[in-house]
Structure formats: structure tokens, C-alpha cells
Scaffold this active site. Structure first.
Site, PDB file in Angstrom:
ATOM      1  N   GLN A 232       0.824  -1.210   0.000  1.00 36.85           N
ATOM      2  CA  GLN A 232       0.000   0.000   0.000  1.00 36.85           C
ATOM      3  C   GLN A 232       0.858   1.261   0.000  1.00 36.85           C
ATOM      4  OE1 GLN A 232      -3.621   1.257   2.762  1.00 36.85           O
ATOM      5  NE2 GLN A 232      -1.705   1.570   3.879  1.00 36.85           N
TER       6      GLN A 232
ATOM      7  N   ALA B 112       8.064  -5.280   5.021  1.00 32.96           N
ATOM      8  CA  ALA B 112       7.932  -5.954   6.316  1.00 32.96           C
ATOM      9  C   ALA B 112       6.889  -7.056   6.197  1.00 32.96           C
ATOM     10  CB  ALA B 112       7.499  -4.966   7.398  1.00 32.96           C
TER      11      ALA B 112
ATOM     12  N   SER C 136       3.861  -7.337   7.759  1.00 34.10           N
ATOM     13  CA  SER C 136       3.226  -6.214   8.440  1.00 34.10           C
ATOM     14  C   SER C 136       1.878  -6.527   9.079  1.00 34.10           C
ATOM     15  CB  SER C 136       3.038  -5.051   7.451  1.00 34.10           C
ATOM     16  OG  SER C 136       2.234  -5.467   6.361  1.00 34.10           O
TER      17      SER C 136
ATOM     18  N   THR D 248       5.888   2.175  13.642  1.00 34.91           N
ATOM     19  CA  THR D 248       4.468   1.879  13.807  1.00 34.91           C
ATOM     20  C   THR D 248       3.957   2.242  15.189  1.00 34.91           C
ATOM     21  OG1 THR D 248       2.879   0.037  13.934  1.00 34.91           O
ATOM     22  CG2 THR D 248       5.154  -0.472  14.413  1.00 34.91           C
TER      23      THR D 248
ATOM     24  N   GLU E  66       2.272   0.340  16.827  1.00 32.73           N
ATOM     25  CA  GLU E  66       2.298  -0.902  17.601  1.00 32.73           C
ATOM     26  C   GLU E  66       3.480  -0.948  18.572  1.00 32.73           C
ATOM     27  OE1 GLU E  66       0.105  -3.510  17.668  1.00 32.73           O
ATOM     28  OE2 GLU E  66      -1.249  -2.484  16.289  1.00 32.73           O
TER      29      GLU E  66
ATOM     30  N   TYR F 112       5.289  -8.598  15.849  1.00 34.77           N
ATOM     31  CA  TYR F 112       5.449  -7.507  14.879  1.00 34.77           C
ATOM     32  C   TYR F 112       5.929  -6.241  15.580  1.00 34.77           C
ATOM     33  CZ  TYR F 112       4.042  -3.657  11.803  1.00 34.77           C
ATOM     34  OH  TYR F 112       4.025  -2.505  11.062  1.00 34.77           O
TER      35      TYR F 112
ATOM     36  N   LYS G 250       9.500  -4.297  15.120  1.00 35.11           N
ATOM     37  CA  LYS G 250       9.565  -2.887  14.743  1.00 35.11           C
ATOM     38  C   LYS G 250      10.332  -2.062  15.778  1.00 35.11           C
ATOM     39  CE  LYS G 250       7.357  -2.219  10.785  1.00 35.11           C
ATOM     40  NZ  LYS G 250       7.986  -1.556   9.613  1.00 35.11           N
TER      41      LYS G 250
ATOM     42  N   ARG H   5      -5.415  -1.178   0.577  1.00 34.91           N
ATOM     43  CA  ARG H   5      -5.170  -1.976   1.771  1.00 34.91           C
ATOM     44  C   ARG H   5      -5.512  -3.433   1.491  1.00 34.91           C
ATOM     45  NH1 ARG H   5      -1.843  -2.075   5.772  1.00 34.91           N
ATOM     46  NH2 ARG H   5      -2.575  -0.710   7.421  1.00 34.91           N
TER      47      ARG H   5
END
Length: 353
Positions: A13, A87, A89, A131, A133, A156, A160, A191
Site C-alpha cells: 500500500q 515488512a 506487516s 508503527t 504498535e 510484529y 519494529k 489496503r
């Protein structure tokens, strides 16, 4: 002379939107894609030109899990800017394939940084896609900024965090222009369908065209800060145009639950729904006159082993230093996604009629 950019994850994306953005700014763009037995370039097919004819856009096979391919491509292209967007992701999938996630999402960043260091590319600028996250728990400010505590809750997020820290380390240890963009959730018509926003918009696009099935979701009370990927890739570029390398949180500063996202989709399509129940017994019904149709149920398999129920960013630094301005609201995003999904499904339907 034209600037040269190298983008990992160009078929994703963000990679596809960033490639468009840089080409419009007259960059020469090189993209890295993984070798696959099937075509996986649909997001960039509209800008791809036969390499015998193109002078600005080039694709190369490579893999963040393979040091040699990364080193050779950086050495070959000698980019002015590197954008590491590649990644594994998907957060939920990272619990299923934690080793692979760590190898690509974590160590892949180190491979790029080491190649830059070994090749002595001191003028090359590096952008690391970080991110939200990284943040695992709500802090006292009710939103997260560049100084908030990191506490990732998934393989994840942990991978990151490794990449974030390595990027900062190489910046400080080797005087590299290396930056992290801590981007909160950003979506678009491009997406992937395994992500909840696309799963929702594609379902309601089908429903709009007469589909009778049920949508199964996980934690519909999870709150996220959603923006449009087009706005976010522009900020990725702006981060590398600063005089000194810094890390930035990119977010809208507004958060909505998954349930609210569903409601906004229905509002745009003129559909009336009502929610009933709590927790795993939550259900949603489509109301049409006196008819009531069950359209949403909860499936516990879509809950993560550890879930973050709240993520909202504080973009004040980006607003001030990057002159960060949003061109798309969350309602614009939903309209864009639904219109695209409906058009895509209608085109397929017409093709087979």
C-alpha cells in the site's frame, strides 16, 4: 540532476503511493519486490513501464531476508534516499510466524543500515517505517508522542522496536541521516483484505450489491487512529527533507472504535444497523423496513493473544516541524475505500454477465 530513491515493499500500500508521489516530484524510483510464482504487482501496474522504455521507474528482485540482494541493489542504485517500507506487516499473523516476522521486519532493517555503512553512503538518507504498535499501553496523556513509553504487544511490534532502535543507534553512532516515522494506522483502497478496515469496506460493498452473508469480526471496541495512506507517504518524504534527522509521530490525533468505523460505512451507504449484546455475544443487524437481518457476529479467533485496545497519536511535533496538514478525514477515507470496492466488484460482475 534527478534524485534517486530506493523503496523496499514497493508492491504494498504505502510503497505504491510513495512511488507515485516521488515520480510526480521527478525522482528516479527503484523498487524492490520479492520473487513470487504469481504476479503481485497490481498496486503499481498502472505506473509500471517496460524497463526498455522507462527512464524513471525500475523494479528489482530482492528480499529483506537476504543480505546479498540488499547490499547489491543499494550498491547498484546508489540512492539519495532509501525508504524501508518492506515488512511482514500483519500484526495478528506475526503471532503465527514470529521467527519470519523477526527476520524480515527486524533484521531486514539492520541489513540495509549495514550495507549503507559498509558502502560509506554518508549522503544517503534513510527512512524506517515504524508503527504505533510500539506503544502497548495507554499512557496518562491519553495519546502517544515521540516521548511516550514503548511496550509492544506482538512479535510484529517487538520487531519494529528493534528496527526503530537500530535506526536511532546508527544515526548516533555513525552520523547517518536515519529517521523513524512512527505512523499510526493508515488505510486506503489499496489496503490488503486481511486488514480489518478493508475487510469491513469490502463486505459492505458486497452488501450494497446484494450479498447475503455475515461479517465476522474480533474486538469491535478496539480504538484506532485512522488516516489515509496518501497523506502519510507525503510525511515520509517530508521527514527526509529536514535539515537534521529526527523521529516523528504521524497521526490524526483522533481515534474511533471498529464499531464506529462500521457505523460510518453504513452512514455513507445509507444503511441502518443496530447493535445488540456485549463481548463475544455482540451482533449487528441490518434494518430494512420491518425486516431485520443479522450481518455481523464476533469470532474469538480474530482476537490476538495480547491486544491493544487503544491507540491514538499526538502529531504536534509533525504539525509544527513538517507543516503536517491532512487532506483526508476518516469519512473521506471510508468514501474512497467503499467507492473503490463497489466499482471493483461491479466491474467483475459485469465481466461475467
Amino acid at each position: 540532476m534527478k534524485k534517486v530513491a530506493l523503496i523496499t515493499g514497493i508492491t504494498g500500500q504505502d510503497g505504491s503511493y510513495l512511488a507515485e508521489f516521488l515520480l510526480e516530484k521527478n525522482y528516479i524510483v527503484h523498487g524492490i519486490k520479492r520473487k513470487s510464482s504469481s504476479f503481485n504487482t497490481q498496486r503499481i501496474d498502472h505506473i509500471y513501464v517496460d524497463p526498455h522504455l522507462s527512464k524513471n521507474f525500475f523494479l528489482h528482485y530482492g528480499d529483506l531476508a537476504d543480505s546479498n540482494s540488499i547490499f547489491n541493489l543499494i550498491n547498484k542504485t546508489k540512492p539519495d534516499e532509501i525508504y524501508n517500507l518492506g515488512a511482514q506487516s500483519h500484526v495478528a499473523h506475526s503471532f503465527l510466524i514470529p521467527e519470519y516476522t523477526s527476520e524480515v521486519t527486524g533484521l531486514g532493517t539492520l541489513r540495509i543500515l549495514e550495507a549503507m555503512r559498509f558502502l560509506k553512503l554518508k549522503k544517503t538518507k534513510f527512512y524506517q517505517a515504524s508503527t504505533s504498535e510500539l506503544f502497548g499501553e495507554r499512557d496518562s496523556t491519553k495519546s502517544f508522542n515521540e516521548k511516550s513509553k514503548f511496550n509492544p504487544k506482538s512479535p510484529y511490534g517487538v520487531s519494529k522496536l528493534y528496527s526503530f532502535t537500530m535506526t536511532k543507534l546508527y544515526r548516533e553512532a555513525y552520523n547517518m541521516f536515519a529517521c523513524n516515522g512512527i505512523l499510526f494506522n493508515h488505510e486506503s483502497p489499496r489496503r490488503g483484505e486481511t486488514f480489518v478496515t478493508k475487510k469491513i469496506t469490502m463486505y459492505f460493498a458486497k452488501k450494497f450489491l446484494g450479498y447475503k452473508g455475515v461479517l465476522y469480526l474480533g474486538n469491535v471496541n478496539a480504538k484506532r487512529d485512522w488516516g489515509h495512506a496518501k497523506d502519510y507517504v507525503e510525511m515520509q518524504w517530508k521527514i527526509l527533507q529536514q535539515k537534521k534527522p529526527e523521529d516523528f509521530v504521524i497521526a490524526t490525533g483522533k481515534a474511533y472504535t471498529v464499531k464506529q468505523f462500521v457505523n460510518m460505512c453504513c452512514d455513507y451507504l445509507g444503511l441502518k444497523i443496530v447493535w445488540k449484546g456485549k463481548g463475544l455475544n455482540t451482533k449487528a443487524y441490518l434494518i430494512s423496513g420491518k425486516k431485520k437481518e443479522l450481518i455481523i457476529k464476533i469470532d474469538k479467533k480474530y482476537f490476538r493473544p495480547l491486544d491493544i485496545d487503544y491507540l491514538k497519536g499526538d502529531p504536534k511535533k509533525a504539525f509544527k516541524k513538517l507543516n503536517f496538514k491532512f487532506k483526508h478525514s476518516v469519512k473521506d477515507l471510508i468514501k474512497d475505500m467503499l467507492d473503490s470496492d463497489i466499482n471493483e466488484l461491479q466491474a467483475k460482475k459485469n465481466q461475467y454477465e
